[in-house]
Write a protein that holds these residues in place. Sequence first.
Motif, short mmCIF file in Angstrom:
data_model
loop_
_atom_site.label_atom_id
_atom_site.label_comp_id
_atom_site.label_asym_id
_atom_site.label_seq_id
_atom_site.Cartn_x
_atom_site.Cartn_y
_atom_site.Cartn_z
N VAL A 1 -52.12 -5.65 18.30
CA VAL A 1 -52.51 -5.95 17.17
C VAL A 1 -53.71 -7.22 16.85
CG1 VAL A 1 -51.18 -8.64 16.64
CG2 VAL A 1 -49.38 -6.85 18.08
N ASN A 2 -53.85 -7.22 18.36
CA ASN A 2 -55.36 -7.32 17.84
C ASN A 2 -56.53 -6.09 17.75
OD1 ASN A 2 -54.87 -9.39 19.44
ND2 ASN A 2 -55.24 -9.34 21.47
N GLN A 3 -56.06 -5.05 17.52
CA GLN A 3 -56.71 -4.10 17.54
C GLN A 3 -56.48 -4.33 15.58
OE1 GLN A 3 -54.89 -0.28 17.92
NE2 GLN A 3 -56.81 0.50 19.90
N MET A 4 -55.40 -4.84 15.44
CA MET A 4 -55.85 -4.87 13.38
C MET A 4 -56.76 -6.15 13.17
SD MET A 4 -54.13 -2.00 12.93
CE MET A 4 -53.99 -2.07 10.65
N ASP A 5 -56.43 -6.79 13.36
CA ASP A 5 -57.12 -8.08 13.45
C ASP A 5 -58.06 -7.68 13.28
OD1 ASP A 5 -54.78 -9.59 13.11
OD2 ASP A 5 -54.90 -10.23 15.15
#
Length: 605
Positions: free
Chosen positions: A506-510
């Motif tokens: 999730v943080n990767q996509m942000d």
Amino acid sequence: MLLTIFILNTILGLLVFYFDQSQSIFWHSLSPYLMVLLVSIIGWSVLYELYVFRAGGHSLAKQLRARRLNKLESTPEEHTALELVERLAQRFFIEVPAVYVLPDEIGVNALTAGFYTKNTVIILTWGALQNLDETELYGLLAHEFNQILTGEATENTRLKILYSGLTTFSQWGSKIAKQGFKHASVQSRHKFETAFVVVGGLIWLTGSMGVLNTRLIKYLTLRGRTFDNDYQTKQLSAHQANIQTLLRIYVHHAGSQIHSEYSEAIAHMCFANSLGPQSWLNIHPSIEARLYELNPTLLQDLQLENLTKISSKTWLSLMHALDESSGESYNPWLAPQPLPLLRLSPISFAIKDAIKPLNSDIRKQMQRPELIVRALQTSSGSREVMVAILMIRQYREFIPTGAEVSRAIIDALLNIDGRLHIQIFHDACENLGNIPATISRQFLTKLAKIIQEDGEIGLLDALLLERVKAQLNLLPMHTPSSLENAKPQIVRLIDALLHVQQINSVNQMDVRDQILKKVLSEEELELYEVISDEPIDLGEILNDISGLLLRDRLSILGMAEICLWNDRIITQDELDVLALLYWRLGFEHRQIVDEMQKKNSMMII
């Protein structure tokens, strides 16, 4: 000079003949006055230039309003230029020339002026400092040192003084006309702006006859020496750097043009054409012609390389087979087919080790098993160690029984700290020695098949393969390209960089969105919203991005640092990727790695 006086006198004679047909066109009542006026202007200009150039090249730099560079007050780009000049001066056993920069010129160009080694200077444009990487800047400076060594810089300076009698009048017109073009930020406008433009234009038009004659004589006498200088520079530096410099100018939007009123007077002193591309009788041949002289197949190879982006490898290989233009063909190593997918799950160490990256100096000095030390003493042993390390990175807990590598080496590597593996790989790479080209290609293919054995590839493994290519002289020559054309490759590199990180999906996509918003427009963001699942050649992508402008590459690396490692601990794999990525894009990485480790230690504390 006599030709200019004759033409101007004849033009004035036509006007006199229009009013008084009894007078001759070639010698009339105004001829003596015109002769005295022209000879006075020409003589005064030459004498003035002789006085101005009493300090050699420094005087020309002052005349062009150039700024001198010094190490204490220099930017990183300026510091690199100064170090290269010192290195070349030491190599050729001459006194280090002073270096100046033209701060308002965005074209990529340079010139050298002076009479003696003590007053010789090298003048670079701002565009050369900002747009050339170290290799390209080396090629540019090597050309200038060749002019110093052959005495051409002194000859060019004398020609500048001699021809000043014919170009001064035109320069006066340009200076007067410029007074009528105030910058938009200046609120108070001069009421005689239009008059300045008109008067300056008329003076420039009158002096243009001298400029035209000067350009004609220079064209007839100096045009052929550009090719000779390119050949001499190539032999002098024993390097392809000057070809890279010409390629950068070839794709640069501003070319090599200098917009100063002195651009005409210094045209014969410059590395490339300082005038507009549409100007007549240019002293320097076109960039395409110079590239063709240095390497007849280069431009054709670049066109074929562009075709690879829209055509298959098999079709391209057929095109290369049909090429009979020259025996000097460019035959890059190609990644084994089928190409892998991007690895979305990082290969890394246990979390207790991953958050503690080792200092590079400490990692080099840490004790290693005796078996590994002995293996690194030979080329074949080094190759075996490299194969073993890449196998361990891929299979971690399972080593294939049929692997063509000593089990003892694998066991020795598994029994030491995993963070040492990449340093051992670098040491083994340096010990490869001279390997025949055929064996080098086979070894590279073997490594490539190992790192994509499961159909996926990660950025660290691809960068390690690039390191081996460089050691074996198989690293492809990067093609200068623009940011607009390289955006698909930048997106794929960012995706590969993200999946080295120890952060959740999730943080990767942000983070991905944060980086892409700084590179792409709103319309382009929609095109790259989803991570591509197409096969990828990370080596080709890295090569395309290495051809971007210096500032574009720095911008990409800066965004990666801010968005990925600004507020979190960096792991050992991430630190290795950072160092190799800086190296592959043409930058010194030692200082960046040290800063990252200091910041990392503070965050852990």
